[in-house]
Design a protein around this motif. Structure first.
Motif, PDB file in Angstrom:
ATOM      1  N   ILE A  59      19.703  43.432  48.734  1.00 32.44           N
ATOM      2  CA  ILE A  59      18.739  44.111  47.866  1.00 32.44           C
ATOM      3  C   ILE A  59      19.459  44.754  46.686  1.00 32.44           C
ATOM      4  O   ILE A  59      20.659  45.006  46.733  1.00 32.44           O
ATOM      5  N   LEU A  60      18.688  45.006  45.648  1.00 28.80           N
ATOM      6  CA  LEU A  60      19.197  45.680  44.458  1.00 28.80           C
ATOM      7  C   LEU A  60      18.040  46.422  43.808  1.00 28.80           C
ATOM      8  O   LEU A  60      16.896  46.289  44.224  1.00 28.80           O
ATOM      9  N   LEU A  87      16.148  47.200  40.065  1.00 23.00           N
ATOM     10  CA  LEU A  87      15.974  46.774  38.687  1.00 23.00           C
ATOM     11  C   LEU A  87      15.224  47.857  37.923  1.00 23.00           C
ATOM     12  O   LEU A  87      14.281  48.450  38.455  1.00 23.00           O
ATOM     13  N   THR A  88      15.632  48.100  36.686  1.00 24.75           N
ATOM     14  CA  THR A  88      14.932  49.063  35.842  1.00 24.75           C
ATOM     15  C   THR A  88      13.875  48.302  35.052  1.00 24.75           C
ATOM     16  O   THR A  88      14.182  47.606  34.084  1.00 24.75           O
ATOM     17  N   LEU A  89      12.631  48.406  35.501  1.00 25.54           N
ATOM     18  CA  LEU A  89      11.497  47.748  34.847  1.00 25.54           C
ATOM     19  C   LEU A  89      10.529  48.832  34.382  1.00 25.54           C
ATOM     20  O   LEU A  89      10.960  49.794  33.772  1.00 25.54           O
ATOM     21  N   ASP A  90       9.247  48.715  34.692  1.00 23.85           N
ATOM     22  CA  ASP A  90       8.287  49.761  34.363  1.00 23.85           C
ATOM     23  C   ASP A  90       8.614  51.046  35.113  1.00 23.85           C
ATOM     24  O   ASP A  90       8.246  52.137  34.718  1.00 23.85           O
ATOM     25  N   ARG A  91       9.317  50.891  36.203  1.00 20.66           N
ATOM     26  CA  ARG A  91       9.885  51.964  37.029  1.00 20.66           C
ATOM     27  C   ARG A  91      10.989  51.293  37.833  1.00 20.66           C
ATOM     28  O   ARG A  91      11.079  50.061  37.854  1.00 20.66           O
ATOM     29  N   PRO A  92      11.860  52.041  38.476  1.00 19.52           N
ATOM     30  CA  PRO A  92      12.869  51.369  39.313  1.00 19.52           C
ATOM     31  C   PRO A  92      12.189  50.535  40.393  1.00 19.52           C
ATOM     32  O   PRO A  92      11.282  51.020  41.079  1.00 19.52           O
ATOM     33  N   ARG A  93      12.579  49.275  40.501  1.00 24.75           N
ATOM     34  CA  ARG A  93      11.983  48.353  41.469  1.00 24.75           C
ATOM     35  C   ARG A  93      13.053  47.804  42.400  1.00 24.75           C
ATOM     36  O   ARG A  93      14.081  47.302  41.951  1.00 24.75           O
ATOM     37  N   LEU A  94      12.785  47.889  43.683  1.00 25.79           N
ATOM     38  CA  LEU A  94      13.656  47.317  44.700  1.00 25.79           C
ATOM     39  C   LEU A  94      13.341  45.830  44.809  1.00 25.79           C
ATOM     40  O   LEU A  94      12.170  45.438  44.803  1.00 25.79           O
ATOM     41  N   ALA A  95      14.390  45.002  44.895  1.00 25.25           N
ATOM     42  CA  ALA A  95      14.164  43.559  44.983  1.00 25.25           C
ATOM     43  C   ALA A  95      15.204  42.925  45.900  1.00 25.25           C
ATOM     44  O   ALA A  95      16.369  43.330  45.896  1.00 25.25           O
ATOM     45  N   LEU A 127      23.425  48.127  42.049  1.00 29.20           N
ATOM     46  CA  LEU A 127      23.768  47.699  43.403  1.00 29.20           C
ATOM     47  C   LEU A 127      24.229  48.914  44.178  1.00 29.20           C
ATOM     48  O   LEU A 127      25.009  49.719  43.676  1.00 29.20           O
ATOM     49  N   ARG A 128      23.736  49.031  45.403  1.00 31.06           N
ATOM     50  CA  ARG A 128      24.090  50.162  46.256  1.00 31.06           C
ATOM     51  C   ARG A 128      24.798  49.671  47.506  1.00 31.06           C
ATOM     52  O   ARG A 128      24.627  48.535  47.923  1.00 31.06           O
ATOM     53  N   SER A 129      25.550  50.562  48.115  1.00 32.43           N
ATOM     54  CA  SER A 129      26.276  50.243  49.343  1.00 32.43           C
ATOM     55  C   SER A 129      25.300  49.980  50.479  1.00 32.43           C
ATOM     56  O   SER A 129      24.353  50.747  50.687  1.00 32.43           O
ATOM     57  N   LYS A 130      25.546  48.915  51.218  1.00 30.60           N
ATOM     58  CA  LYS A 130      24.732  48.610  52.393  1.00 30.60           C
ATOM     59  C   LYS A 130      24.961  49.656  53.490  1.00 30.60           C
ATOM     60  O   LYS A 130      24.073  49.956  54.269  1.00 30.60           O
ATOM     61  N   ASP A 131      26.160  50.236  53.508  1.00 31.91           N
ATOM     62  CA  ASP A 131      26.517  51.202  54.548  1.00 31.91           C
ATOM     63  C   ASP A 131      25.880  52.571  54.349  1.00 31.91           C
ATOM     64  O   ASP A 131      25.290  53.122  55.272  1.00 31.91           O
ATOM     65  N   GLY A 146      24.230  53.655  51.088  1.00 35.93           N
ATOM     66  CA  GLY A 146      23.277  53.759  49.994  1.00 35.93           C
ATOM     67  C   GLY A 146      23.841  54.296  48.694  1.00 35.93           C
ATOM     68  O   GLY A 146      23.114  54.440  47.717  1.00 35.93           O
ATOM     69  N   ALA A 147      25.129  54.597  48.661  1.00 41.92           N
ATOM     70  CA  ALA A 147      25.743  55.114  47.439  1.00 41.92           C
ATOM     71  C   ALA A 147      25.761  54.032  46.363  1.00 41.92           C
ATOM     72  O   ALA A 147      25.867  52.845  46.654  1.00 41.92           O
ATOM     73  N   ARG A 148      25.669  54.460  45.112  1.00 43.71           N
ATOM     74  CA  ARG A 148      25.690  53.512  44.008  1.00 43.71           C
ATOM     75  C   ARG A 148      27.076  52.888  43.905  1.00 43.71           C
ATOM     76  O   ARG A 148      28.073  53.571  43.789  1.00 43.71           O
ATOM     77  N   LEU A 149      27.132  51.544  43.972  1.00 43.57           N
ATOM     78  CA  LEU A 149      28.401  50.831  43.833  1.00 43.57           C
ATOM     79  C   LEU A 149      28.693  50.517  42.378  1.00 43.57           C
ATOM     80  O   LEU A 149      29.787  50.757  41.882  1.00 43.57           O
ATOM     81  N   VAL A 150      27.703  49.949  41.715  1.00 40.71           N
ATOM     82  CA  VAL A 150      27.890  49.540  40.326  1.00 40.71           C
ATOM     83  C   VAL A 150      26.534  49.399  39.653  1.00 40.71           C
ATOM     84  O   VAL A 150      25.550  49.039  40.284  1.00 40.71           O
ATOM     85  N   GLU A 151      26.511  49.720  38.366  1.00 47.90           N
ATOM     86  CA  GLU A 151      25.316  49.558  37.548  1.00 47.90           C
ATOM     87  C   GLU A 151      25.733  48.735  36.340  1.00 47.90           C
ATOM     88  O   GLU A 151      26.805  48.954  35.765  1.00 47.90           O
ATOM     89  N   PHE A 152      24.890  47.763  35.941  1.00 48.30           N
ATOM     90  CA  PHE A 152      25.283  46.862  34.862  1.00 48.30           C
ATOM     91  C   PHE A 152      24.066  46.228  34.207  1.00 48.30           C
ATOM     92  O   PHE A 152      22.974  46.250  34.764  1.00 48.30           O
ATOM     93  N   GLU A 153      24.281  45.677  33.040  1.00 49.09           N
ATOM     94  CA  GLU A 153      23.265  44.910  32.335  1.00 49.09           C
ATOM     95  C   GLU A 153      23.410  43.447  32.739  1.00 49.09           C
ATOM     96  O   GLU A 153      24.533  42.961  32.936  1.00 49.09           O
ATOM     97  N   ALA A 154      22.288  42.767  32.836  1.00 45.02           N
ATOM     98  CA  ALA A 154      22.305  41.344  33.173  1.00 45.02           C
ATOM     99  C   ALA A 154      21.349  40.598  32.248  1.00 45.02           C
ATOM    100  O   ALA A 154      20.266  41.093  31.935  1.00 45.02           O
ATOM    101  N   ALA A 155      21.773  39.418  31.832  1.00 44.42           N
ATOM    102  CA  ALA A 155      20.903  38.531  31.077  1.00 44.42           C
ATOM    103  C   ALA A 155      19.903  37.917  32.045  1.00 44.42           C
ATOM    104  O   ALA A 155      20.252  37.581  33.182  1.00 44.42           O
TER     105      ALA A 155
END
Length: 122
Positions: A17-18, A20-28, A61-65, A67-76
């Motif tokens: 899971i990850l 996404l910043t859309l109309d609000r934060p969305r889990l996907a 992306l958050r840690s599976k263990d 829930g801490a934030r691992l990395v945040e990035f822009e994606a095409a």
């Protein structure tokens, strides 16, 4: 490979899971395949409004263990031609848990859903 690229790949592979910043934060839920993140929306699958119309999206992306934030990035963002990328669609289908129609899942996606590829940008 940069440290950020390694963190993205490892984080995306370890957690299904990850955010996404859309109309609000969305889990996907997603699948990592061939250097990118694949997800599906619509047609009875997860609702990710407006994602298919974006050029870029912010991903967390958050840690599976813990829930801490691992990395945040822009994606095409790119809409996938499902017929042209069957391996990617198969990898995504493998990650789909509890599908009501697992035997015909990819056929349903081809008719009703949009598969997208998120490619991390520098």
């Amino acid at each position: 490979m940069s440290d950020n690229t390694v963190a993205i790949e490892e984080g995306a592979k370890k957690s299904g899971i990850l955010w996404l910043t859309l109309d609000r934060p969305r889990l996907a839920w997603h699948a990592w395949h061939d250097g990118g993140i694949y997800l599906v929306t619509g047609g009875g699958e997860q609702v990710l409004p407006g994602l298919d119309a974006l050029d870029r999206v912010r991903v967390t992306l958050r840690s599976k263990d813990n829930g801490a934030r691992l990395v945040e990035f822009e994606a095409a963002v790119r809409v996938v031609d499902q017929a042209a990328e069957p391996d990617a669609v198969a990898a995504l289908a493998k990650e789909r848990l509890n599908a009501p129609d697992s035997v015909h899942l990819t056929d349903r996606w081809a008719r009703e859903s949009t598969v997208l590829r998120l490619t991390p940008t520098a």
